[in-house]
Design a protein around this motif. Structure first.
Motif, PDB file in Angstrom:
ATOM      1  N   GLY A   1       0.539  -0.805  -0.150  1.00 19.62           N
ATOM      2  CA  GLY A   1       0.449   0.008   0.068  1.00 19.62           C
ATOM      3  C   GLY A   1       0.598   1.065   0.429  1.00 19.62           C
ATOM      4  O   GLY A   1       0.504   2.106  -1.361  1.00 19.62           O
ATOM      5  N   ILE A   2       1.933   1.294   0.308  1.00 14.95           N
ATOM      6  CA  ILE A   2       2.555   2.378   0.432  1.00 14.95           C
ATOM      7  C   ILE A   2       3.638   2.379  -0.375  1.00 14.95           C
ATOM      8  O   ILE A   2       3.359   3.743  -0.850  1.00 14.95           O
ATOM      9  N   SER A   3       3.854   1.842  -1.098  1.00 12.68           N
ATOM     10  CA  SER A   3       4.956   1.765  -2.515  1.00 12.68           C
ATOM     11  C   SER A   3       3.581   2.026  -3.676  1.00 12.68           C
ATOM     12  O   SER A   3       3.638   3.076  -4.439  1.00 12.68           O
TER      13      SER A   3
ATOM     14  N   LEU B   1       8.614  16.704  -6.521  1.00 15.57           N
ATOM     15  CA  LEU B   1       7.496  15.907  -5.592  1.00 15.57           C
ATOM     16  C   LEU B   1       7.436  14.894  -5.867  1.00 15.57           C
ATOM     17  O   LEU B   1       7.135  14.218  -5.096  1.00 15.57           O
ATOM     18  N   GLU B   2       8.742  14.278  -6.912  1.00 16.35           N
ATOM     19  CA  GLU B   2       8.381  12.781  -7.507  1.00 16.35           C
ATOM     20  C   GLU B   2       9.454  11.559  -5.786  1.00 16.35           C
ATOM     21  O   GLU B   2       9.690  11.024  -5.155  1.00 16.35           O
ATOM     22  N   LYS B   3      10.595  12.609  -5.936  1.00 16.77           N
ATOM     23  CA  LYS B   3      11.405  12.535  -5.089  1.00 16.77           C
ATOM     24  C   LYS B   3      11.511  12.641  -3.673  1.00 16.77           C
ATOM     25  O   LYS B   3      11.109  11.654  -2.588  1.00 16.77           O
ATOM     26  N   LEU B   4      10.232  13.842  -3.040  1.00 19.57           N
ATOM     27  CA  LEU B   4       9.625  14.022  -1.751  1.00 19.57           C
ATOM     28  C   LEU B   4       8.799  12.418  -1.569  1.00 19.57           C
ATOM     29  O   LEU B   4       8.482  12.216  -0.458  1.00 19.57           O
ATOM     30  N   THR B   5       7.738  12.138  -2.563  1.00 15.89           N
ATOM     31  CA  THR B   5       6.955  11.581  -2.189  1.00 15.89           C
ATOM     32  C   THR B   5       7.490   9.726  -1.803  1.00 15.89           C
ATOM     33  O   THR B   5       6.912   9.288  -1.011  1.00 15.89           O
ATOM     34  N   LEU B   6       8.189   9.992  -2.507  1.00 19.25           N
ATOM     35  CA  LEU B   6       8.766   8.194  -2.590  1.00 19.25           C
ATOM     36  C   LEU B   6       9.883   8.378  -0.996  1.00 19.25           C
ATOM     37  O   LEU B   6       9.744   7.312  -1.014  1.00 19.25           O
ATOM     38  N   VAL B   7      10.378   8.831  -0.699  1.00 18.37           N
ATOM     39  CA  VAL B   7      11.274   8.465   0.697  1.00 18.37           C
ATOM     40  C   VAL B   7      10.122   8.913   1.262  1.00 18.37           C
ATOM     41  O   VAL B   7      10.719   8.532   2.194  1.00 18.37           O
ATOM     42  N   ASN B   8       9.152  10.158   1.011  1.00 20.03           N
ATOM     43  CA  ASN B   8       8.377  10.171   2.588  1.00 20.03           C
ATOM     44  C   ASN B   8       7.025   9.064   2.925  1.00 20.03           C
ATOM     45  O   ASN B   8       6.611   8.964   4.189  1.00 20.03           O
ATOM     46  N   THR B   9       7.489   8.685   1.530  1.00 21.89           N
ATOM     47  CA  THR B   9       5.911   7.787   2.376  1.00 21.89           C
ATOM     48  C   THR B   9       6.661   6.281   2.654  1.00 21.89           C
ATOM     49  O   THR B   9       5.222   5.864   3.615  1.00 21.89           O
ATOM     50  N   PHE B  10       7.917   6.076   2.245  1.00 17.38           N
ATOM     51  CA  PHE B  10       8.188   5.141   3.172  1.00 17.38           C
ATOM     52  C   PHE B  10       9.056   5.672   4.651  1.00 17.38           C
ATOM     53  O   PHE B  10       8.406   5.299   5.102  1.00 17.38           O
ATOM     54  N   LEU B  11       9.196   6.774   5.067  1.00 17.21           N
ATOM     55  CA  LEU B  11       9.403   7.118   6.319  1.00 17.21           C
ATOM     56  C   LEU B  11       8.905   7.284   6.775  1.00 17.21           C
ATOM     57  O   LEU B  11       9.225   7.309   8.600  1.00 17.21           O
ATOM     58  N   VAL B  12       7.785   7.979   6.195  1.00 14.13           N
ATOM     59  CA  VAL B  12       6.470   8.882   7.699  1.00 14.13           C
ATOM     60  C   VAL B  12       5.118   7.478   7.144  1.00 14.13           C
ATOM     61  O   VAL B  12       4.671   7.340   7.800  1.00 14.13           O
ATOM     62  N   GLY B  13       4.930   7.022   6.357  1.00 10.87           N
ATOM     63  CA  GLY B  13       3.615   6.416   6.185  1.00 10.87           C
ATOM     64  C   GLY B  13       3.179   5.090   6.228  1.00 10.87           C
ATOM     65  O   GLY B  13       2.222   4.526   6.784  1.00 10.87           O
TER      66      GLY B  13
ATOM     67  N   PRO C   1       4.996   3.865   9.017  1.00  3.85           N
ATOM     68  CA  PRO C   1       5.026   4.310  10.987  1.00  3.85           C
ATOM     69  C   PRO C   1       3.982   4.479  11.671  1.00  3.85           C
ATOM     70  O   PRO C   1       2.890   3.932  11.959  1.00  3.85           O
ATOM     71  N   LEU C   2       2.857   5.112  10.000  1.00  6.92           N
ATOM     72  CA  LEU C   2       2.453   5.772  10.567  1.00  6.92           C
ATOM     73  C   LEU C   2       0.946   4.868  10.227  1.00  6.92           C
ATOM     74  O   LEU C   2      -0.419   4.614  11.123  1.00  6.92           O
ATOM     75  N   LEU C   3       0.742   3.941   9.935  1.00  8.61           N
ATOM     76  CA  LEU C   3      -0.117   3.422   9.303  1.00  8.61           C
ATOM     77  C   LEU C   3       0.194   1.956  10.219  1.00  8.61           C
ATOM     78  O   LEU C   3      -0.373   1.485  10.306  1.00  8.61           O
ATOM     79  N   VAL C   4       1.345   1.258  10.107  1.00  8.70           N
ATOM     80  CA  VAL C   4       1.260   0.048  11.328  1.00  8.70           C
ATOM     81  C   VAL C   4       0.578   0.850  13.106  1.00  8.70           C
ATOM     82  O   VAL C   4       0.332   0.396  13.654  1.00  8.70           O
ATOM     83  N   PHE C   5       1.033   2.616  13.208  1.00 11.73           N
ATOM     84  CA  PHE C   5       0.251   2.478  14.367  1.00 11.73           C
ATOM     85  C   PHE C   5      -0.994   2.402  14.179  1.00 11.73           C
ATOM     86  O   PHE C   5      -1.878   2.195  15.120  1.00 11.73           O
ATOM     87  N   VAL C   6      -1.596   3.033  13.187  1.00 12.92           N
ATOM     88  CA  VAL C   6      -3.129   3.234  13.698  1.00 12.92           C
ATOM     89  C   VAL C   6      -3.691   1.498  13.030  1.00 12.92           C
ATOM     90  O   VAL C   6      -4.376   1.449  14.235  1.00 12.92           O
TER      91      VAL C   6
END
Length: 531
Positions: A217-219, A319-331, A333-338
């Motif tokens: 889902g993150i990718s 936007l592509e770099k920011l999205t790729l790096v941050n969805t894995f870095l932030v997305g 942990p956020l999904l696991v926390f939920v």
């Protein structure tokens, strides 16, 4: 000719850089790798690696929360290199070393060679990655697999035209150059290699750790931005993405039945609130707990967070770099926390791989400075802080199961019984105990008794502390081993044994390991004990 010489000189210099960085990472990962005894989780790895493949990939897999790919690799590794601590841990070290050049390739693909070199250097000297490269556990395998998968995604981001072509045409053109005609001569094999890296990396991750399933889902979330902005909802890429992820799910689908059955087991992981989750992530990414002095902790926090924010700012127009790096870095942990609000999963070990996107951000932040002197200065400060953390890690003492086994074996008498507070404590104990025990000594290993209130290994019999008085008449001379999860229940169990038996020996070790020797009071009074 001059341009060719310049190109070769620059290429060789880059290769020497990554070779030196990888060599540094290899040295740090193999340094004193066998000095510490195996701890509990590593004992589990060794035990599972002893099983036949039919059991490892069958019903026995229910006794472990994670898929058996790592244990299968460890089984093969043991066959060639043996069962010593160094041999068992060297598989993780080798995987950790391989991840360093993979991260270099990822950084180079996303940005440029300098980013790849810096990110690889940060990984090479990372205390937490060194730690898990020196443990016989699957977390380095998961980290390597995620790095490979993200490298594949980065390859797709770099080549929008190739990404629009159907999967496999690059390979077809390579094998059959005339099959596609001249009109498609621009097809690149690298695009299909990117798809292969993504599919292979995520498939390995799925069989390395159960939480990797969330990466699908993150990718997909990260690639949606790319599909919408750069590819403008290209239909071929959409079907490429469906085919790639369907293939991953087909490879993994049969294991889903095991995960669903394991979901009914009791979890030992505690529920966390937002503050606790943030502290867990800080422990992984910034590792403040390794510094004993406040000034070093403050410097570490300031440097890490400041460089990460600067790295975000440097990529603000991409936007592509920011999205790729941050969805894995932030997305992730956020999904696991939920999910952990309903089913606790939030433990810091599963976030080890998030250091990969984080180091990319840190490297980007360092490169945001235009002055080479400033870049070298910041990199030196960062290297010093990380090296200090690494030195502190080398001084950490693990559970001394070798000493526990040696102590009991040296005092063991014929017919002694060994009782464990948690039955799984017998696993690392037996790894060392077998080397000390004489074949002439007979003993009973009472590993089916436990004073725990839950069963992590669901198929083992359990007793509560209330059963101890009824159990003690049959024990005779008994060793009691407790540790790892020692709590009030284990104190109560020890107290109950002391009330019903006579304590004649006690020794405490670091990391809450204790051994006791009890004798049955009936035997001491001349009355025969029950057997």
């Amino acid at each position: 000719m001059h341009l060719l010489k310049m190109f070769l000189k620059r290429t060789l210099f880059t290769y020497w850089q990554i070779i030196c960085v990888t060599a540094l990472g290899a040295f740090l990962r193999f340094y004193n790798i066998g000095a510490q005894p195996l701890w509990l989780d590593e004992g589990f790895s060794f035990q599972f690696a002893q099983l036949p493949l039919s059991q490892l990939w069958g019903a026995e897999a229910l006794n472990e929360a994670n898929p058996p790919l790592y244990y299968t690799l460890l089984k093969l590794w043991i066959f060639f290199f043996g069962e010593s601590e160094t041999a068992l841990r060297s598989l993780s070290a080798a995987i950790g070393i391989l991840t360093i050049p993979l991260l270099y390739m990822l950084g180079k693909t996303l940005d440029k060679q300098q980013l790849g070199i810096l990110a690889a250097l940060l990984l090479a000297i990372s205390p937490i990655n060194i730690q898990y490269s020196q443990e016989a556990r699957a977390y380095t395998l998961l980290t390597m697999a995620v790095t490979l998968a993200v490298l594949g995604l980065a390859g797709l981001l770099k080549d929008p035209e190739g990404a629009k072509m159907p999967i496999g045409q690059g390979f077809i053109q390579k094998v059959f150059p005339q099959s596609l005609g001249n009109s498609r001569s621009h097809l690149k094999l690298t695009t299909d290699l990117a798809w292969l890296a993504y599919i292979g990396g995520l498939s390995i991750a799925f069989y390395a750790h159960s939480t990797a399933v969330f990466l699908l889902g993150i990718s997909s979330a990260s690639i949606f931005i790319y599909w919408m902005k750069t590819l403008q909802f290209n239909r071929i890429f959409f079907w490429n993405w469906i085919i790639a992820n369907t293939l991953i799910l087909v490879i993994w689908a049969w294991w889903l039945t095991f995960i669903l059955r394991q979901a009914n087991f009791n979890s030992w992981i505690p529920f966390l609130k937002i503050k606790g989750a943030i502290l867990v992530l800080m422990e992984v990414l910034i590792e403040p707990g390794r510094e004993s002095q406040y000034i070093f902790q403050l410097c570490r926090y300031s440097l890490f967070l400041g460089l990460a924010l600067l790295g975000l700012w440097r990529w603000r127009n991409n936007l592509e770099k920011l999205t790729l790096v941050n969805t894995f870095l932030v997305g992730f942990p956020l999904l696991v926390f939920v999910i952990s609000l309903y089913r606790p999963l939030f433990i810091w070990r599963i976030f080890l791989w998030t250091t990969i996107p984080f180091y990319l951000l840190l490297a980007s932040g360092i490169l945001a400075f235009r002055s080479r002197f400033v870049i070298i200065l910041i990199a030196t400060i960062f290297f010093t802080l990380q090296l200090r953390g690494t030195i502190n890690y080398y001084q950490v003492q693990k559970e001394p199961w070798n000493e526990v086994a040696k102590q009991i074996a040296s005092r063991l008498k014929q017919g002694d019984k060994i009782l464990f507070y948690e039955n799984f404590l017998s696993i690392p104990f037996n790894y060392y105990f077998r080397d000390h025990l004489s074949n002439t000594i007979q003993y009973a290993l009472v590993d089916s008794y436990s004073a725990t209130k839950y069963s992590y290994l669901n198929n083992l019999a359990e007793l509560s502390v209330a059963d101890i008085p009824n159990m003690t008449p049959a024990l005779g001379r008994t060793w009691f081993v407790r540790g790892h999860l020692s709590n009030k229940d284990s104190d109560f169990a020890t107290s109950m044994l002391s009330q019903n038996m006579h304590q004649i020996y006690h020794h405490s070790y670091i990391n809450s390991l204790d051994i006791y020797l009890f004798e049955n009071t009936q035997e001491l009074s001349g009355k025969p004990g029950l057997n």
